[in-house]
Design an enzyme around this catalytic site. Structure first.
Site, mmCIF file in Angstrom:
data_model
loop_
_atom_site.group_PDB
_atom_site.id
_atom_site.type_symbol
_atom_site.label_atom_id
_atom_site.label_comp_id
_atom_site.label_asym_id
_atom_site.label_seq_id
_atom_site.Cartn_x
_atom_site.Cartn_y
_atom_site.Cartn_z
ATOM 1 N N CYS A 135 17.875 -3.346 125.253
ATOM 2 C CA CYS A 135 16.500 -3.440 125.995
ATOM 3 C C CYS A 135 16.048 -2.000 126.302
ATOM 4 C CB CYS A 135 16.807 -4.053 127.383
ATOM 5 S SG CYS A 135 14.998 -4.085 128.024
ATOM 6 N N CYS A 138 13.914 -1.307 129.174
ATOM 7 C CA CYS A 138 14.884 -1.000 130.362
ATOM 8 C C CYS A 138 15.557 0.254 130.564
ATOM 9 C CB CYS A 138 16.041 -2.154 130.409
ATOM 10 S SG CYS A 138 15.541 -3.825 130.216
ATOM 11 N N ASP A 139 16.063 0.667 129.370
ATOM 12 C CA ASP A 139 16.799 1.951 129.230
ATOM 13 C C ASP A 139 16.257 2.965 128.669
ATOM 14 O OD1 ASP A 139 18.753 0.538 130.661
ATOM 15 O OD2 ASP A 139 19.648 -0.465 128.852
#
Ligand code: NDP
Length: 312
Positions: A135, A138-139
């Site tokens: 992701c 997300c990261d």
């Protein structure tokens, strides 16, 4: 003995917990099957910085635990069990757990999520959150001015690679064939981005790591079989997701990839009384906040459905 309830929620990611909170506050006494990975995909991420309300971020497991406690406070009941099979062919709906116990219910919210696909390399699973991610949204933020690699050739890979150029100094896109599966428009956007370099006919064959996480990857050219080692601490998988719907086959309308088909963007499925929320019905947004939002919608719909059948 058969257990009865008004509403059963299957799954305990952001969609399931939010549905549980709303349903509990509406006095529906929901029963939630937590499944084999309580908390869902978020328990595999580290810091979540894009869930509104947490100015300094929050860890995935902590966010899930907070949501769970919040739903418990209003009377939700959690079962650490997995649903093995269902029968939605007649009412009340039947649900069977993995020990064969039968549950009867008037409504169901399916929030079983999806599982990101990984390459299946040795040590890959233990490096998730330590350099390996599925992701970028997300990261990606943790890779400012770093060199990162994205694997895949579909729309997600194009989107994730493009997104990562906001942070990374260089993004390599590794694809196993010499043609992308992604739409023409996404490919054009990718080609115009000077920070992205495509490595075609190439695959990741080995992960190198130390106590802090990923340190390098081995890339193999599938035409020449030549392998080369590349230093990096960021490898993003974009090779697809599998919705967790195997137990629903033959029971609910699923699309050709197995995602639950919902009606016109609502949480309704093809069966009145059965609702779907979160990634199990969404291959596009796949965010904690969108999953939570759809869990809320599903609970509100379930509550209205129950009041309608009660008033008849
Ligand atoms: P896709 O299934 O479309 O693509 C997966 C990619 O990963 C393919 O290129 C495939 O290679 C590659 N792949 C699969 N398994 C492996 C493996 N073991 N090793 C190496 N490579 C592998 O998944 P996406 O997540 O990209 O997209 C899912 C759906 O969501 C699609 O319908 C897509 O159009 C849609 N989507 C749309 C977006 C948009 O419109 N903005 C954004 C994101 C997704 P190969 O091509 O060789 O099979």
């Amino acid at each position: 003995m058969t257990k009865q309830s008004k509403l059963i929620i299957i799954g305990s990611g952001p969609a399931g917990h939010t549905a549980a909170l709303y349903a509990a506050r509406a006095n529906l006494n929901p029963l939630i099957f937590e499944g084999i990975q309580p908390g869902g995909q978020l328990t595999t991420t580290t810091e979540i910085e894009n869930f509104p309300g947490f100015e300094h971020g929050i860890s995935g497991p902590e966010l899930m635990e907070n949501m769970r406690k919040q739903a418990l406070r209003f009377g939700a009941t959690y079962l650490s069990k997995k649903v093995d099979r269902v029968n939605f062919k007649h009412k009340p709906f039947q649900i069977f757990d993995d020990a064969g116990q039968e549950y009867l219910t008037e409504t169901v919210i399916v929030a079983t999520g999806a599982t990101a696909l990984y390459l299946g390399l040795p040590h890959e699973q233990e490096l998730i959150g330590k350099g390996v991610s599925a992701c970028a949204t997300c990261d990606g933020f943790f890779y400012k001015n770093r060199i990162v690699y994205v694997v895949g050739g579909g729309d997600t890979a194009m989107e994730e690679a493009t997104f990562l150029t906001k942070f990374a100094s260089k993004v390599y896109l590794v694809h196993r064939r010499n043609q992308f599966r992604a739409s023409r428009a996404m490919q054009e956007r990718l080609k115009k981005n000077p920070k992205i370099e495509c490595l075609m006919n190439t695959t990741v064959t080995e992960l190198k790591y130390d106590q802090n996480g990923l340190t390098a990857i081995m890339l193999t050219n599938l035409l020449t079989q030549e392998s080369t080692l590349h230093k990096t601490d960021g490898l993003f998988m974009a090779i697809g997701h599998t919705p967790n719907t195997r137990f629903l086959q033959g029971q609910l309308a699923l699309d050709d990839q197995g995602f639950i088909k919902t009606v016109n963007g609502t949480p309704e499925t093809d069966i009145p009384g059965i609702f779907a929320a979160g990634d199990v019905q969404d291959s596009y947004y796949r965010q904690a906040i969108t999953a939570a939002g759809s869990g809320c919608q599903a609970a509100i719909r379930a509550e209205r459905y129950l009041s309608e059948i009660d008033s008849h």
